[in-house]
Structures are given as structure tokens and as C-alpha cells.
Motif scaffolding. Sequence first.
Motif, PDB file in Angstrom:
ATOM      1  N   GLU A   1       0.817  -1.214   0.000  1.00  0.00           N
ATOM      2  CA  GLU A   1       0.000   0.000   0.000  1.00  0.00           C
ATOM      3  C   GLU A   1       0.853   1.267   0.000  1.00  0.00           C
ATOM      4  O   GLU A   1       0.416   2.327  -0.456  1.00  0.00           O
ATOM      5  CB  GLU A   1      -0.932   0.011   1.210  1.00  0.00           C
ATOM      6  CG  GLU A   1      -1.999   1.084   1.139  1.00  0.00           C
ATOM      7  CD  GLU A   1      -3.024   0.962   2.252  1.00  0.00           C
ATOM      8  OE1 GLU A   1      -4.119   1.525   2.106  1.00  0.00           O
ATOM      9  OE2 GLU A   1      -2.719   0.310   3.272  1.00  0.00           O
TER      10      GLU A   1
ATOM     11  N   TYR B   1       0.406   5.140  -1.803  1.00  0.00           N
ATOM     12  CA  TYR B   1       0.605   6.462  -1.203  1.00  0.00           C
ATOM     13  C   TYR B   1       1.607   7.263  -2.019  1.00  0.00           C
ATOM     14  O   TYR B   1       1.418   8.454  -2.282  1.00  0.00           O
ATOM     15  CB  TYR B   1       1.114   6.318   0.233  1.00  0.00           C
ATOM     16  CG  TYR B   1       0.113   5.719   1.196  1.00  0.00           C
ATOM     17  CD1 TYR B   1      -1.231   6.058   1.136  1.00  0.00           C
ATOM     18  CD2 TYR B   1       0.509   4.817   2.176  1.00  0.00           C
ATOM     19  CE1 TYR B   1      -2.147   5.516   2.019  1.00  0.00           C
ATOM     20  CE2 TYR B   1      -0.404   4.277   3.068  1.00  0.00           C
ATOM     21  CZ  TYR B   1      -1.733   4.622   2.978  1.00  0.00           C
ATOM     22  OH  TYR B   1      -2.641   4.094   3.843  1.00  0.00           O
TER      23      TYR B   1
ATOM     24  N   ALA C   1     -11.738  10.131   4.752  1.00  0.00           N
ATOM     25  CA  ALA C   1     -11.607   8.718   5.067  1.00  0.00           C
ATOM     26  C   ALA C   1     -12.650   8.349   6.106  1.00  0.00           C
ATOM     27  O   ALA C   1     -13.265   9.217   6.746  1.00  0.00           O
ATOM     28  CB  ALA C   1     -10.204   8.405   5.576  1.00  0.00           C
TER      29      ALA C   1
ATOM     30  N   LYS D   1      -8.433   2.188  10.004  1.00  0.00           N
ATOM     31  CA  LYS D   1      -7.852   2.248   8.663  1.00  0.00           C
ATOM     32  C   LYS D   1      -7.875   3.670   8.105  1.00  0.00           C
ATOM     33  O   LYS D   1      -6.902   4.150   7.509  1.00  0.00           O
ATOM     34  CB  LYS D   1      -8.616   1.309   7.722  1.00  0.00           C
ATOM     35  CG  LYS D   1      -8.002   1.191   6.334  1.00  0.00           C
ATOM     36  CD  LYS D   1      -8.759   0.173   5.508  1.00  0.00           C
ATOM     37  CE  LYS D   1      -8.182   0.085   4.099  1.00  0.00           C
ATOM     38  NZ  LYS D   1      -6.811  -0.429   4.084  1.00  0.00           N
TER      39      LYS D   1
ATOM     40  N   PHE E   1      -4.711   6.033   7.203  1.00  0.00           N
ATOM     41  CA  PHE E   1      -4.624   6.627   5.871  1.00  0.00           C
ATOM     42  C   PHE E   1      -4.345   8.126   5.971  1.00  0.00           C
ATOM     43  O   PHE E   1      -3.466   8.661   5.283  1.00  0.00           O
ATOM     44  CB  PHE E   1      -5.936   6.358   5.125  1.00  0.00           C
ATOM     45  CG  PHE E   1      -5.990   6.942   3.745  1.00  0.00           C
ATOM     46  CD1 PHE E   1      -5.401   6.289   2.680  1.00  0.00           C
ATOM     47  CD2 PHE E   1      -6.650   8.148   3.507  1.00  0.00           C
ATOM     48  CE1 PHE E   1      -5.463   6.829   1.388  1.00  0.00           C
ATOM     49  CE2 PHE E   1      -6.719   8.685   2.236  1.00  0.00           C
ATOM     50  CZ  PHE E   1      -6.123   8.018   1.179  1.00  0.00           C
TER      51      PHE E   1
ATOM     52  N   ASN F   1      -9.999   7.790   0.727  1.00  0.00           N
ATOM     53  CA  ASN F   1      -9.634   6.394   0.986  1.00  0.00           C
ATOM     54  C   ASN F   1     -10.854   5.550   0.625  1.00  0.00           C
ATOM     55  O   ASN F   1     -11.730   5.287   1.449  1.00  0.00           O
ATOM     56  CB  ASN F   1      -9.254   6.212   2.462  1.00  0.00           C
ATOM     57  CG  ASN F   1      -8.780   4.805   2.749  1.00  0.00           C
ATOM     58  OD1 ASN F   1      -8.345   4.097   1.858  1.00  0.00           O
ATOM     59  ND2 ASN F   1      -8.894   4.396   4.007  1.00  0.00           N
TER      60      ASN F   1
ATOM     61  N   THR G   1      -8.590   5.681  -4.121  1.00  0.00           N
ATOM     62  CA  THR G   1      -7.647   4.573  -4.007  1.00  0.00           C
ATOM     63  C   THR G   1      -8.160   3.358  -4.761  1.00  0.00           C
ATOM     64  O   THR G   1      -9.290   3.329  -5.251  1.00  0.00           O
ATOM     65  CB  THR G   1      -7.402   4.232  -2.528  1.00  0.00           C
ATOM     66  OG1 THR G   1      -8.669   4.037  -1.879  1.00  0.00           O
ATOM     67  CG2 THR G   1      -6.664   5.368  -1.842  1.00  0.00           C
TER      68      THR G   1
END
Length: 806
Positions: free
Chosen positions: A128, A132, A151, A156, A160, A213, A246
Motif C-alpha cells: 500500500e 501512497y 476517510a 484504517k 490513511f 480512501n 484509491t
Amino acid sequence: MERHRAALKNYQQILSFVFAVKEIKENPNILPNITIGFHIYDNYFDARMTYQNTLNLLSTWNRPVPNFSCGIQKKLVAVIGGLDSETSFHIINLLGPYKIPQVTYSFLQAGMNEQAWHPSIYQMMPNEAFQYRGIVLLLLYFHWIWVGIIAMDDDKGIHFMRTLTLMFNHNGVCVAFTERIPTMASVFDIVSLMRHTESMSILLNKTNVIVINAHIHTMFAMTGLINMATVADMSMAAISKVWIMTAEWDFTSHPSVAELDTQVFQGALSFAIHSKELLQFQHFLQILNPHYSERDGFIRGFWEQAFQCSLSNPNMDKENGEGCSGAEKLENLPGPFFEMRMTGQSYSIYNAIHATVHALHAMYSFGPHHMATEGGKRLELLKLQPWQLHSFLRGISFNNSGGEKVFFNRNGELTAGFDIINWVTLPNQSIVRVKVGGMDPQAPQGKELAVNEKIIKWHSRFNQVLPLALCNDNCHSGYSRKKKEGEPFCCYDCAPCPDGKISDQKDMNDCFLCPGEEYANKAHNKCLSKTITFLSYEEPLGITLAFFALSFALISTLVLGIFIKNQNTPIVRANNRNLTYSLLISLLLCFLCSFLFIGQPQTVTCPLRQIAFGISFSVAVSSVLAKTITVILAFIATKPGARIRKWVGKRLTNSLVLSCSFIQAAICTVWLCTDPPFPDLDMHSLAEEIVVECNEGSPILFHCVLGYMGFMAVVSFVVAFFARKLPSTFNEAKFITFSMLVFCSVWVSFLPAYLSTDGKYMVVVEIFSILASSAGLLGCIFAPKCYVIVLRPELNCKEQLTKRKK
């Protein structure tokens, strides 16, 4: 029906699973004589359902009781899934003790993808951190430095936000706002979401670019928020942004897209797992129908939902949307419902199936020849345990049917990159994905990102012009950034560049100086070449000074000629002819040495002009001093019984002139031998010009030459001043006093004027001082005598000279 709706949103992923198994079964080179079976479960994003389905995989048929061997046993080799990291985490909680491989196609939370923590997980996604990095590179590519982050309000989402904020700060990108969207697990969260609608409208107005996100929970809530905003009549401009999403998100897999105004996401950019078009998969979809497989428990519900008809009674009136014939074509469905091209997540599932089967094939191929024995007997292939598959999965490497190589790195992550997708919405609410670039983590630094900007379709609000994401307008060239107190570093004022500095690009942190041979233009955005300048004969000032120098030189020559012609007349003889000739010649040389200061300085002229000027003036001033002393001595000598008469004569005057001139010559000789003047370029005195000048070399010796000359001038002035009251018949001292007053005044004024000017005007000041002081000596001393000699010759007789003042 709602149950089917939630379960069928990712139906293409199911079909990619089925297609991969079908492709493997039809390949005689992979696992010959072995039948592959599979079960597909949907957890509806419910943790309890995830645990229940996992227990079903570990247990006998219809009895979710693990660790008991009773009934027909399932031969579980591996698990493919889940769609998000939470599902994968719940699955590994149960599969971990059994060391059953789990090949997931979701990003794992920070730390979960470490093999030391979960050695049974294999990730069909790149790390991941690469995503980014890709987001940062994409923002920098479009010069978007003022962005928002959205987000979910969970672990999570917090991870993020923190990770991206830190990376943004390190790369010059500012966060305009961060917003956590509440989950929709209960009705209270819906109320909370409604409260967020108004605050979100304020936040969205801060910037044109927003990073989301975009895992499934976030987008559920986000679409709900947008629908609420639409109901609340929020301006479409407020929510029509450049959305950067994402890789977890896929518009066509979302069940709420049908109720969403897709124009909101026109021009959105999203990352997607790199995929390659598989033509065989499209052919597979083209022949698919509701009767393709009786074991497919999803296709009937999907078919009815997609085509808005019923398969239970095909004889119904299909024109009213009630009956399904089964002959409908998937390619006729709009994009939000179904895509014929394999999505990134479906491609990951396809590769996950092939990776697992290739590892299983490698294990079976390895077994008959190299399998360890137990009790002297070879282990049966069918008794191989799932944990034995790990070593083969870690080292798996194969080319799929699309020709791409698939393999894991040492952390069990897929070694691959990302595609960058531009989402284009059509008037019929269809959404088309257009690949506009990619991000390759294995590429050399600086070349990881590739974007074809020309094919990107932005939201109509931006009129197909690249959207801007800035805290304030750019600082144009000629200005530099000035930080605003209390604001992020992306927010700044624009300050004009100071004199002598420029900024030739937008948003420069500071202005910079031009090179020495260039100067800043008036707009302070460009460096221009300096012109080379010096006092030349071609410019009016140089011509004027040369004219006066030549005129005074001719006048000096004329006066010298008059005195030579009338050398035997009383007035010439009474004023010491030798000193007169010496003074006139030295003045002539002073006028002529002015020509050495005009024109481009050369290696020869630079040392010569100061030496000629210093010695010529020393001779002139020493001659004046000698004339003054001669006048005084002559007056004293006329008194009866004066013993000083023997000192009056050529010997004294010659000795005085030679000794005074010798000292100046000695100073000049030392100057020439140690640090003489030389041609030089002055880059800094004038902003727009390079001055070609004579560097004086040793400033101490230069000032010694001027100082010595000034000392003699002061002595001459003082001596002449005290002798000014002598009888007028002999009194040349009055004229000498006045001439030395003019001389000293000129050179006293010379010093501040010389030090306060730059460039060629310093030379002008020096030439003017030479001409003015020399002309003062010439005029004050010789003008009265020339008047008598030329215009009043009757006064040039011995009787007039011997008269006494009564």
C-alpha cells in the motif's frame, strides 16, 4: 431482493473466479487428472458472517464444527479473499492455526502484510505504500498542492490520513482539510451523516482536489452524503471536484450507483491494480446466460436485477420489464451495472486462482520424486497438507494468459504496479473507465509515474482546463513567496523582488541575483546582458573633455611660444625664464595626459596615465613653489646689505624642482614595481553596465601620490599667501596665491566627488579636476603676463619693473 442486491454487486469478480477455474480445467498441462472444486461465500461486510463462512470451510458439510473428522471431509487447500482488510483479518484469525494459505486481493492494514506476523497471507496487491507514493506523485505532476482528505472514521481511515499527511508535508503538499466520515452501522450514524452534510459543504469549498480512501465502507457513506446533499439542494459546484480515489473502489461494483448522480464524479481519477485485457474473458461473458450453470447461485438474482425482469415467469410481458427470456446480452448493460472489460479486482482474483493452482501443481510435481518418507513409506499425494503449499507459493512465478509475469516478493505481496483510471460519465448515467497512465514502483526514481494528460476528461465545471488546487493564486515571475503567519506553508503572499534580483518562474521561494555579466530587468523576471562601457571618444562627454584638453594644450603651447619669443623682455626675464618654461611644459603635459584617461583602458595606458599625471603635476606644483620662493628671495635680496642674494639663482630653483619631483617619481616607481594599475572590469557599481576601468592596484600608493601632490600645493599656497603683500612691482605671489587657491579648491572637491561616483564618471571627475586645476594655474599665473606682453607692450620695460609702490 436486498440480500441479492448486496451479494451481487461484485458479480464480475465471481465470474473472473469461474473463468480462471474453467481455463485451468481446459489446460492439460496443469494438474492433470485432478478435479478442482470451489465454494463462494458472501459475508455482506459482517464480521459474524465472515467467521461463520470460514468455519464452514473448515468443517464437514453442513456442520460448522472444526477439528472433527466425521462425514464427508472438505479438502481445503487455500482461501481466496477477502475484499477488504477487515475481512482478511477475520479469516486469518481462524485459518492461522491451521496454516492454510490465504490469497487476498485487498490492501492489508499496516503491519498485517508482514510475513513475520501472518506468514499465511499472500497479497495479490502491491504494498500500500506504493499507492501512497503514487498519490503524491500524481498531485505533484498536476501541481496540486492544496488538497483535502476524506476517510472513514475507523483505524484504517486514521492510518490513511496520518500517512498521507506526513508524506504530503515532506513533498510540499498542504492539507486543506481532513474529514472522517461516520460509519452507517446504525440509524444514529445516519443522523450523524446528515449533520456532516452541512459541514462537508463548507469544507469542500476549500479546494478543488480531494483524496478519498475509497474502500467500500467509505464510498457507501460518501454516496449517501452526496445524495443527502442533492436533496438539500447543495450547489453541484460545491461537490463537483477532482476526486482521487484509491484502488479499492470500483464504480461498477457499487449497488448504489443507480441512485447516484454520476455527474458528480465526472473526471475523477482513481488508482487501480494493474490489469491487462483478456479477450477470452470477454468471449466468456458474451456466451453467458442464466442457464449457464445450475450451481451458480448468484446468476439468477444478478440477471433479474441487471435487466429488471423476472426469470421465474419468462412468459410475462418483457416490454413492461417483467419477464426475462435469458437471451439478454451482458454487453448491452450500462457501465455502472456491469463491465465487459475485466476490472482490477477481478484481474487480481484471476491471478490469485492461477497463483494458487500453479503452486499446487509445483507441489504435486515435486512430490513423487522428492517427497520425504514416513516409516519407510512414501506419503500419498492426496494426504499433502495445506501448510506444505507455502514454500511453493512464496517462490511461484508464471506468465498468465495475458502474457504478464506474476510473482510475490519476500513479504508475500504481488510485484506489480497501478493503473490510473479517468472516470468519464455519459448522459445516460453510464460510467466509462479510461486508462490514462500508470505507476510502476520498480521504475527508476523520477520515472515511476506516467500520465497521458491529453486524454483526461475533467468535470464540465472546469471547462476542460486543468483544475487548480492552490491555497492562493500563484506568485508570478518577478515575485517571491512571503509566508503568512499562522497559515500552512502552501498559503503565502507575493512580494516583489528587490532591486538587482529576479524570479523567472512561478511560486519561487526567493528571488536570486543575476550573474555578474547580467542585470535584472524592470519587471524583475529576466536577466539582461550588461553593456560594456567606458569613457570613449565617440560619446559627447568624451568628445567635450578631449576638446577642452586639446584647447588648453594649444593655449599652453601658445603661451610657451609667446614667452620664448619674448624671452629677452624684462617681464619674462624678471619671472625666471627656466621656471616659467618648466611650469608651462608641465602644464602642457598635464593637459595632454587627460587623453590617457579617455578610451578603453589598456595594459599600457593604465599604469602610464596615473604616473604621467602624478609626475607632471608634481613638476608643475614644485615649479610654482620655486617661483614663490624666488619672489620672496628676490624681494629680500633687493634690500641693502642682504646676504641672501647669493641664494637667488638657477641653482636653488633647479634643486627645488628636481628634489620635489624626484620624491614623487620615487613613489610612482615603487607603485609600478609592487602593485601597478591594470585594466579591470567593474561588474557591480552600475546595475546595467560593465565598466572597463583601470584598477589602481595599491590604493595606499595611489593615495600617497595624491597626498604628496596635495602637500606641495598646500605649502605653495601658504608660502604665496604670506608673500602676497610684497610690493606689486615684484609681487607675482598674489597671482600664485590665487592660482593655488583655485588648485587646492579643485582637488579638495575632487575627493568626495571621486568617491561618490561610479563607472566612467569617476574618470570624468578626474579629467575635470586635471583640466580645471591646470587651467587655474595657467590662467592665474600667465594671463596677466600675456596681457602685458601682447596687449600692453609699452609696460614691458625696465622702468615699469623698477617702480615702487608709494
